[in-house]
Write a protein that holds these residues in place. Structure first.
Motif, PDB file in Angstrom:
ATOM      1  N   LYS A   1      -9.052  -5.503  -3.738  1.00 49.82           N
ATOM      2  CA  LYS A   1     -10.176  -5.113  -4.589  1.00 49.82           C
ATOM      3  C   LYS A   1     -11.414  -4.830  -3.741  1.00 49.82           C
ATOM      4  CE  LYS A   1     -12.971  -6.703  -8.495  1.00 49.82           C
ATOM      5  NZ  LYS A   1     -13.212  -7.810  -9.436  1.00 49.82           N
ATOM      6  N   ILE A  36      -6.517   4.296  -1.657  1.00 50.40           N
ATOM      7  CA  ILE A  36      -6.920   3.191  -2.512  1.00 50.40           C
ATOM      8  C   ILE A  36      -8.132   3.552  -3.361  1.00 50.40           C
ATOM      9  CG2 ILE A  36      -8.499   2.117  -0.831  1.00 50.40           C
ATOM     10  CD1 ILE A  36      -7.360  -0.596  -1.685  1.00 50.40           C
ATOM     11  N   GLY A  48      -3.640   4.514  -5.082  1.00 51.55           N
ATOM     12  CA  GLY A  48      -2.852   3.308  -4.882  1.00 51.55           C
ATOM     13  C   GLY A  48      -2.582   3.055  -3.416  1.00 51.55           C
ATOM     14  N   THR A  49      -1.750   2.055  -3.153  1.00 58.22           N
ATOM     15  CA  THR A  49      -1.389   1.664  -1.799  1.00 58.22           C
ATOM     16  C   THR A  49       0.126   1.723  -1.639  1.00 58.22           C
ATOM     17  OG1 THR A  49      -1.133  -0.673  -2.345  1.00 58.22           O
ATOM     18  CG2 THR A  49      -3.365   0.088  -1.784  1.00 58.22           C
ATOM     19  N   ASP A  71       1.953  -0.698  -1.285  1.00 53.21           N
ATOM     20  CA  ASP A  71       2.503  -1.795  -2.085  1.00 53.21           C
ATOM     21  C   ASP A  71       2.536  -1.473  -3.570  1.00 53.21           C
ATOM     22  OD1 ASP A  71       2.875  -3.448   0.131  1.00 53.21           O
ATOM     23  OD2 ASP A  71       0.859  -4.282  -0.013  1.00 53.21           O
ATOM     24  N   SER A  72       1.519  -0.780  -4.051  1.00 53.02           N
ATOM     25  CA  SER A  72       1.375  -0.617  -5.502  1.00 53.02           C
ATOM     26  C   SER A  72       2.074   0.624  -6.058  1.00 53.02           C
ATOM     27  CB  SER A  72      -0.109  -0.568  -5.880  1.00 53.02           C
ATOM     28  OG  SER A  72      -0.737   0.600  -5.369  1.00 53.02           O
ATOM     29  N   GLU A 106       5.078   3.342  -6.611  1.00 50.56           N
ATOM     30  CA  GLU A 106       6.535   3.309  -6.638  1.00 50.56           C
ATOM     31  C   GLU A 106       7.106   4.634  -6.143  1.00 50.56           C
ATOM     32  OE1 GLU A 106       8.119   2.168 -10.394  1.00 50.56           O
ATOM     33  OE2 GLU A 106       6.985   0.282 -10.488  1.00 50.56           O
TER      34      GLU A 106
END
Length: 204
Positions: free
Chosen positions: A2, A69, A94-95, A97-98, A100
């Motif tokens: 964040k 991000i 997004g990253t 990790d986030s 898909e």
């Protein structure tokens, strides 16, 4: 995460206006990268910022997915792509990790000026390796914070304390090469434009 998003959203406009410090090195990196590309390739760039490099590379491949991000960065990137008439880039917030993505779905992954900003480098490299098709390439350009002169290493924490710098890790050359190898990559090309940065093309 964040805090990182807030930092890059806040600094997006200023970042987009900043000039490239070493244009000769930047152009060399572009040229080396494009030597690997094929017209039908699908390429991912994570941490694309305001999209400048993705827009330059897009005409040399079939499809690009560029992620960041920061929503503010991506707003700028979309405008720049539209102004340039580039239509084969999909921008996604997004990253690694986030977002898909299917494993083995990209011919190349670009991580440019991003690895030194990640808290979990091993996790990112493992994810990149999975996303690449067999024989695919990972192109990275990374600031080697541990190899910077001592003044910068002292200044960075001060800048961070007043919100003028994001998180940075202390990667050095040997450490980064070791982590790439441990993730399964084979180093195909390595170049250091200066002792405090490194450009690498690694193959799956």
């Amino acid at each position: 995460m964040k805090d990182a998003k807030q930092f890059w959203d806040r600094t997006a406009a200023r970042y987009a206006k900043s000039s490239i410090r070493d244009m000769a090195s930047y152009e060399k990196k572009l040229a080396i990268t494009q030597e690997y590309f094929h017209p039908d390739w699908k390429v991912l760039e994570f941490g694309c910022g305001s999209g400048g490099t993705a827009i330059i590379h897009a005409p040399f491949v079939g499809q690009m997915v560029a992620t960041d991000i920061s929503d503010k960065m991506l707003d700028i990137a979309r405008r720049k792509a539209k102004d340039a008439g580039v239509e084969n880039i999909t921008f996604r917030q997004g990253t690694l990790d986030s977002l898909e993505f299917e494993d083995a779905s990209f011919d190349a992954v670009l991580g440019l000026n991003i690895l030194h900003l990640l808290e979990n480098v091993e996790g990112a490299l493992s994810r990149v390796y999975r996303l690449l098709k067999p024989g695919g390439v990972f192109v990275s350009s990374t600031a080697l914070v541990s190899d910077m002169n001592v003044v910068w290493r002292l200044v960075i924490p001060l800048m961070q304390s007043v919100g003028l710098a994001p998180y940075v890790n202390r990667l050095g050359r040997d450490d980064l090469l070791s982590r790439l190898t441990e993730a399964g990559f084979k180093i195909d090309k390595e170049w250091q434009p200066g002792k405090d940065s490194i450009f690498i093309v690694a193959k799956k």
